[in-house]
Design an enzyme around this catalytic site. Sequence first.
Site, PDB file in Angstrom:
ATOM      1  N   SER A 163      81.356  -7.510  48.925  1.00 47.73           N
ATOM      2  CA  SER A 163      82.247  -7.406  50.096  1.00 47.73           C
ATOM      3  C   SER A 163      81.824  -6.258  50.995  1.00 47.73           C
ATOM      4  O   SER A 163      81.271  -5.254  50.524  1.00 47.73           O
ATOM      5  CB  SER A 163      83.678  -7.166  49.614  1.00 47.73           C
TER       6      SER A 163
ATOM      7  N   TYR B 200      89.434  -1.604  44.451  1.00 51.43           N
ATOM      8  CA  TYR B 200      88.680  -2.759  44.973  1.00 51.43           C
ATOM      9  C   TYR B 200      87.370  -2.289  45.618  1.00 51.43           C
ATOM     10  O   TYR B 200      86.306  -2.842  45.356  1.00 51.43           O
ATOM     11  CB  TYR B 200      89.538  -3.531  45.981  1.00 51.43           C
TER      12      TYR B 200
END
Length: 248
Positions: free
Chosen positions: A140, A153
């Site tokens: 990501s 995350y």
Amino acid sequence: MSLRFRHAVVVGASSGIGASIARMLAADGCAVALLGRREAELQRVVASLPAGARAIPVVHDVTDQTGVPLLFERLVADLGGLDLLVYAAGDMHVPEEGEYDFARDRRQIEVNVLGAMAWTGAAAAHFEARRSGTIVGVSSIAGVRGRRTMPAYTTSKAALSAWLEALRNRVSRHGVNVVTVKPGFVDTAMTTHLTKKPMMISADRAASLILATARRGGSPSAYIPAQWGLVAFVVRHLPSWLFRRLDL
Ligand SMILES: NC(=O)c1ccc[n+]([C@@H]2O[C@H](COP(=O)([O-])OP(=O)(O)OC[C@H]3O[C@@H](n4cnc5c(N)ncnc54)[C@H](OP(=O)(O)O)[C@@H]3O)[C@@H](O)[C@H]2O)c1
């Protein structure tokens, strides 16, 4: 060069980007094993595949890493070979201000990093021995910096990107294509609760860009879509004193 995939495992195929990738592979005639915890969602994805598609739904929790080597070998045998493994499973939690929940942080590392290491490591060993194969890891843009709004995350995606780079450096010399993809915002269940979603694309658009990147070969690392590369460059070079003041 354009690779054509005939046998694939997609980990995290019950919804979102992984489900779209599995659908596109099946539409191209590829036999696909679809993995995830939610059996009903896996069955829904399988039911949406074109008539005649070869699909194997497999209920699996990626936090069960000890079971991976056996399951991997079984899937290769059931599919009749393997030339692509996609790791799309992911978990994201945005903590409240002042919330420090180690169990919740740990789950993101378990799913986004340790699960990825177990599955892509098994695939790397298999492909290295055969001198061919493609591994796609869905990382990501979030992994570019440690962000105050989603600490675990962003940590997990930075670790995943580093792991995939290391794997690439290890096996690309043996003819294995290791592809890191770093999407920006994609319209899936993972992002429904987020308030700011600039430049958001659909899961199908993300899947199509990811597969096009994988098919080109050459072990690339790519932002999805490419415009996020510019954002990443700017964000990476912001001084720390400024970055920590931003609501990112
Ligand atoms: N959406 C975005 O904006 C965005 C941006 C950049 C990167 N990504 C990454 O893209 C990947 C796919 O996410 P998505 O956006 O498509 O969200 P999603 O629809 O929530 O998909 C997440 C997938 O991960 C699977 N998964 C989660 N925990 C699992 C576990 N313990 N065991 C097995 N599978 C598990 C889910 O299956 P089950 O729940 O059935 O287990 C589901 O198939 C993730 O790695 C995410 O971090 C997403």
